[in-house]
Write a protein that holds these residues in place. Structure first.
Motif, short mmCIF file in Angstrom:
data_model
loop_
_atom_site.label_atom_id
_atom_site.label_comp_id
_atom_site.label_asym_id
_atom_site.label_seq_id
_atom_site.Cartn_x
_atom_site.Cartn_y
_atom_site.Cartn_z
N UNK B 184 0.83 -1.20 0.00
CA UNK B 184 0.00 0.00 0.00
C UNK B 184 0.87 1.26 0.00
N UNK B 185 0.44 2.26 -0.75
CA UNK B 185 1.17 3.52 -0.84
C UNK B 185 0.18 4.68 -0.86
N UNK B 186 0.47 5.72 -0.13
CA UNK B 186 -0.34 6.93 -0.23
C UNK B 186 0.55 8.04 -0.76
N UNK B 187 0.09 8.71 -1.81
CA UNK B 187 0.85 9.81 -2.40
C UNK B 187 0.25 11.15 -1.99
N UNK B 188 1.11 12.13 -1.75
CA UNK B 188 0.56 13.45 -1.47
C UNK B 188 -0.26 13.95 -2.66
N UNK B 189 -1.38 14.57 -2.42
CA UNK B 189 -2.31 15.12 -3.41
C UNK B 189 -3.06 14.06 -4.22
N UNK B 190 -2.39 12.95 -4.55
CA UNK B 190 -3.03 11.95 -5.40
C UNK B 190 -3.91 11.02 -4.58
N UNK B 191 -3.43 10.62 -3.41
CA UNK B 191 -4.25 9.77 -2.54
C UNK B 191 -3.81 8.34 -2.47
#
Lengths: 212, 269
Positions: B184-191
């Motif tokens: 799992x990965x969370x990207x800034x702005x992208x989500x």
């Protein structure tokens, strides 16, 4: 001689079993969902719904109806997972009540957004004491796939999970609760649920103040 | 004759011994039975509860690996704060300023522009009917619908629904090919995302006409932000993100679970 006695008793057994499932056969899982939906829609289309003074009365009507079709004890139990088996009866019922309040505030109080969306009943799958009913909720140009999971509890098909677009309500809460129960006690979980309920009540009050 | 008598006697003894044993066993069972009966209500309930755990939801506790949890949580809470503190208020003001109809046109325009992403992935996943429908919609909406601002095909008899929903990106295609999420990965702005979906996202960007425009990074980002605000402005009341996070006692876990399950459903269709 053996078979002479066996046959009538088997026959009796079949008869008994038959009458038990006859009570169930009155309503298939899909009919249960349809009944629940029409009962809810009836409350929602009641003009009282729009009357802010009767807001609380309507919400408690909605909750009573929901409890007729949804087994909240099962919902809570499955959301908690195996730690449930080690909890005292008191903790179990406290958790259930707190969780009902949370779900009520998150979902029931939102239903007033209802604007005559259409529900299509696609199919039902029954396997033993469990069943799934597949529906499509059509909201303007959007289609939302909603699956209801039911099981037989006290001779009735009761809902124990709702899966919207592949996201299971029970599964989603299980993923949250597991973390809390891993690190802490059931009481901590109870506290967190109650705090969330309070938080939601607070934002609801703020909104009311802005509107009035 | 004698032999028969002997067998008979042995048989009789056997039966007597058996009866004795059964009797004793019966008494022993009766003892247990008394004990169970004393708190039968609770015991029966517990047995029924234990029965219910046929592990239908066991996988919920470990749906996806999350080795970068703290990195992910940082961006998650930043994004959540941006949503509530910036994007939603801006979208609310924008919705007050601009009527819903033009906002829908803009949304249509962006949707129409992403036609190549849907078309290519429909072909890759063998959804030929969906690819055909996307093409015909694209041609009509781009010409008669004025560059896609109008969705003139909506609700038309010829606008039949493909057997399986149209593809939404290369991440889905990879999933169908059997590629796992990785983690799992969370990207800034992208989500929320994952290793697989991030690869998909980059591949989709190559099929997005916007990336071929001669734009600086700032211009590109501004367009993306505007598109995002426009989308939020069309779902200000009771959108999925808010319902999910407001009812959650752990927003981060709730969104992670919902994201992974939603993607699994998209891959399955």
């Amino acid at each position: 001689m053996f078979s002479k006695r066996l046959i009538p008793s088997l026959f009796l057994l079949c008869l008994l079993a038959g009458s038990a499932s006859a009570a169930l056969a009155n309503q298939t899982p899909m009919e249960r969902i349809k009944a629940a939906a029409s009962e809810l829609i009836e409350i929602l289309s009641d003009p009282d719904m729009q009357d802010p003074a009767k807001h609380d009365a309507t919400i408690s009507r909605l909750r009573a109806t929901a409890e007729k079709y949804i087994d909240f004890r099962q919902v809570t139990m499955l959301s908690v997972g195996r730690p449930w088996l080690k909890m005292s009866q008191q903790v179990q019922s406290d958790l259930t009540e707190a969780f009902i309040q949370l779900l009520e505030r998150t979902y029931l109080q939102r239903i007033p957004v209802y604007e005559g969306q259409d529900v299509e009943y696609t199919k039902q799958l029954i396997s033993g004491k469990k069943a799934k009913v597949f529906t499509v909720i059509v909201d303007k140009d959007k289609k939302i796939l909603v699956e209801f999971r039911l099981k037989i509890i006290q001779e009735q098909w009761m809902i124990y999970d709702v899966v919207a677009e592949g996201v299971s309500l029970v599964g989603n809460y299980r993923s949250q609760f597991a973390q809390v129960l891993n690190d802490g006690s059931p009481e901590e979980l109870l506290k967190m649920i109650r705090e969330r309920v309070e938080g939601l009540d607070k934002t609801e009050d703020d909104k009311d103040q802005v509107n009035s | 004759m004698k032999i028969v008598e002997k067998i008979d006697r042995q048989f009789l003894v056997c039966i007597m011994v058996a009866a004795l044993l059964f009797g004793m066993a019966g008494m022993a069972f009766a003892d247990d039975f008394d004990q169970v009966a004393q708190f039968s209500g609770r015991a029966a309930e517990q047995a029924a509860d234990a029965d219910a755990f046929d592990d239908e939801y066991a996988e919920s506790e470990n749906l996806i690996a999350d080795p970068l949890k703290y990195w992910n949580m940082t961006w998650f809470y930043l994004n959540d704060g941006l949503y509530h503190g910036v994007f939603k208020p801006v979208a609310t003001g924008y919705a007050w300023l601009v009527p819903a109809q033009p906002r829908t046109w803009i949304s249509n325009f962006f949707t129409n522009m992403l036609f190549p992403v849907r078309f290519i992935n429909n072909i890759l996943t063998g959804k030929f009917d969906a690819a055909y429908m996307e093409t015909s919609k694209f041609i009509v909406n781009t010409s008669i619908g004025f560059l896609g601002f109008g969705d003139v095909t909506a609700g038309r008899a010829r606008n039949w629904e493909p057997e399986r929903p149209t593809a939404d990106g290369f991440g889905q295609t990879l999933g169908k090919a059997g590629v796992g999420h990785g983690f799992y990965l969370v990207w800034p702005f992208i989500g929320p995302s994952s290793v697989r979906e991030s690869v998909g996202w980059v591949a989709d960007a190559y099929c997005d006409p916007l990336t071929y425009g001669n734009l600086t990074f700032i211009e590109f980002a501004a367009i993306r932000v505007y598109k995002n605000v426009n989308t939020i402005s069309l779902q200000l009341v009771g959108n999925e993100y808010e319902v999910l996070t407001e009812g959650a006692i752990d927003k981060y876990a709730a969104v992670r679970d919902a994201y992974i399950r939603y993607r699994a459903k998209k891959v399955a269709e």
